[in-house]
Design a protein around this motif. Structure first.
Motif, PDB file in Angstrom:
ATOM      1  N   ARG A  29       0.884  -1.171   0.000  1.00  0.00           N
ATOM      2  CA  ARG A  29       0.000   0.000   0.000  1.00  0.00           C
ATOM      3  C   ARG A  29       0.923   1.222   0.000  1.00  0.00           C
ATOM      4  O   ARG A  29       2.122   1.087   0.207  1.00  0.00           O
ATOM      5  N   GLY A  31       3.466   3.736   0.773  1.00  0.00           N
ATOM      6  CA  GLY A  31       4.413   3.886   1.871  1.00  0.00           C
ATOM      7  C   GLY A  31       4.702   2.620   2.651  1.00  0.00           C
ATOM      8  O   GLY A  31       5.385   2.654   3.673  1.00  0.00           O
ATOM      9  N   TYR A  32       4.232   1.480   2.160  1.00  0.00           N
ATOM     10  CA  TYR A  32       4.376   0.231   2.913  1.00  0.00           C
ATOM     11  C   TYR A  32       4.527  -0.948   1.958  1.00  0.00           C
ATOM     12  O   TYR A  32       3.865  -1.006   0.921  1.00  0.00           O
ATOM     13  N   ARG A  34       5.372  -5.419   2.250  1.00  0.00           N
ATOM     14  CA  ARG A  34       5.776  -6.628   2.961  1.00  0.00           C
ATOM     15  C   ARG A  34       6.028  -7.684   1.894  1.00  0.00           C
ATOM     16  O   ARG A  34       5.130  -8.009   1.101  1.00  0.00           O
ATOM     17  N   ALA A  66       8.161   0.171  -1.272  1.00  0.00           N
ATOM     18  CA  ALA A  66       7.466   1.133  -0.404  1.00  0.00           C
ATOM     19  C   ALA A  66       7.701   2.569  -0.870  1.00  0.00           C
ATOM     20  O   ALA A  66       6.768   3.375  -0.910  1.00  0.00           O
ATOM     21  N   SER A  69       5.880   3.379  -4.181  1.00  0.00           N
ATOM     22  CA  SER A  69       4.460   3.026  -4.183  1.00  0.00           C
ATOM     23  C   SER A  69       3.521   4.212  -4.400  1.00  0.00           C
ATOM     24  O   SER A  69       2.354   4.018  -4.732  1.00  0.00           O
ATOM     25  N   GLU A  96       9.491  -6.158   6.046  1.00  0.00           N
ATOM     26  CA  GLU A  96       8.385  -5.209   6.169  1.00  0.00           C
ATOM     27  C   GLU A  96       8.955  -3.797   6.173  1.00  0.00           C
ATOM     28  O   GLU A  96       9.698  -3.429   7.077  1.00  0.00           O
ATOM     29  N   ARG A  98       8.404   0.321   6.126  1.00  0.00           N
ATOM     30  CA  ARG A  98       7.459   1.367   6.540  1.00  0.00           C
ATOM     31  C   ARG A  98       8.055   2.742   6.270  1.00  0.00           C
ATOM     32  O   ARG A  98       9.213   2.987   6.565  1.00  0.00           O
ATOM     33  N   GLU A  99       7.203   3.606   5.771  1.00  0.00           N
ATOM     34  CA  GLU A  99       7.590   4.993   5.546  1.00  0.00           C
ATOM     35  C   GLU A  99       7.626   5.715   6.891  1.00  0.00           C
ATOM     36  O   GLU A  99       6.668   5.673   7.648  1.00  0.00           O
ATOM     37  N   TYR A 109      12.780   5.532   5.324  1.00  0.00           N
ATOM     38  CA  TYR A 109      12.117   4.248   5.512  1.00  0.00           C
ATOM     39  C   TYR A 109      12.884   3.375   6.494  1.00  0.00           C
ATOM     40  O   TYR A 109      14.106   3.464   6.593  1.00  0.00           O
ATOM     41  N   VAL A 111      13.076  -0.844   7.538  1.00  0.00           N
ATOM     42  CA  VAL A 111      12.705  -2.186   7.106  1.00  0.00           C
ATOM     43  C   VAL A 111      13.174  -3.181   8.159  1.00  0.00           C
ATOM     44  O   VAL A 111      14.344  -3.163   8.546  1.00  0.00           O
TER      45      VAL A 111
END
Length: 138
Positions: A29, A31-32, A34, A66, A69, A96, A98-99, A109, A111
């Protein structure tokens, strides 16, 4: 299919390292991301554990998905990784991303790469520069 997922599929199909790793897209999605791989024999180092470059490449691919995205071209300008544990043949590694921060020009980011049992294998941080160019994935 939404835009972030379309971008992820395009990247997975055209990134030669992601293809070689056999990366599976689990969730994407804005900013993300997995993603996951299973450690193969050709990914092991001389000590019989997963080579750090493989783990880095998995984290880096999650970071790339991410950060791109949102549909605007994002290119890494720095990355750092820590390896608190190793992984072995057959381990399923899940990265995983993440922003943490996003501006018009940059993004930061984090991870985490974990085994399926939750063991933290790697912690990666990275920064991107965002270009004034939309990604074309159709």
């Amino acid at each position: 299919m939404d835009k972030a997922l379309k971008i992820a599929h395009f990247m997975r199909e055209h990134d030669k390292v992601a293809v070689w790793l056999g990366v599976d897209l689990l969730e994407v999605r804005p900013g993300y991301a997995r993603v996951a791989i299973t450690v193969r024999e050709d990914m092991l180092n001389a000590a019989g554990v997963c080579q750090g470059g493989v783990t880095f490449s998995l984290a880096d691919f999650a970071f790339a998905v991410a950060s791109n995205s949102h549909g605007k071209l994002a290119l890494a300008v720095s990355a750092q990784i820590y390896y608190p544990a190793s992984s072995r043949l057959g381990d399923r590694l899940i990265a995983e991303a993440r922003e943490v921060n996003l501006t018009e020009k940059t993004g930061i980011y984090e991870v985490e790469v974990r085994k399926e049992d939750g063991t933290l294998v790697a912690f990666f941080t990275g920064q991107v520069v965002r270009r004034d160019m939309e990604l074309k994935v159709d």
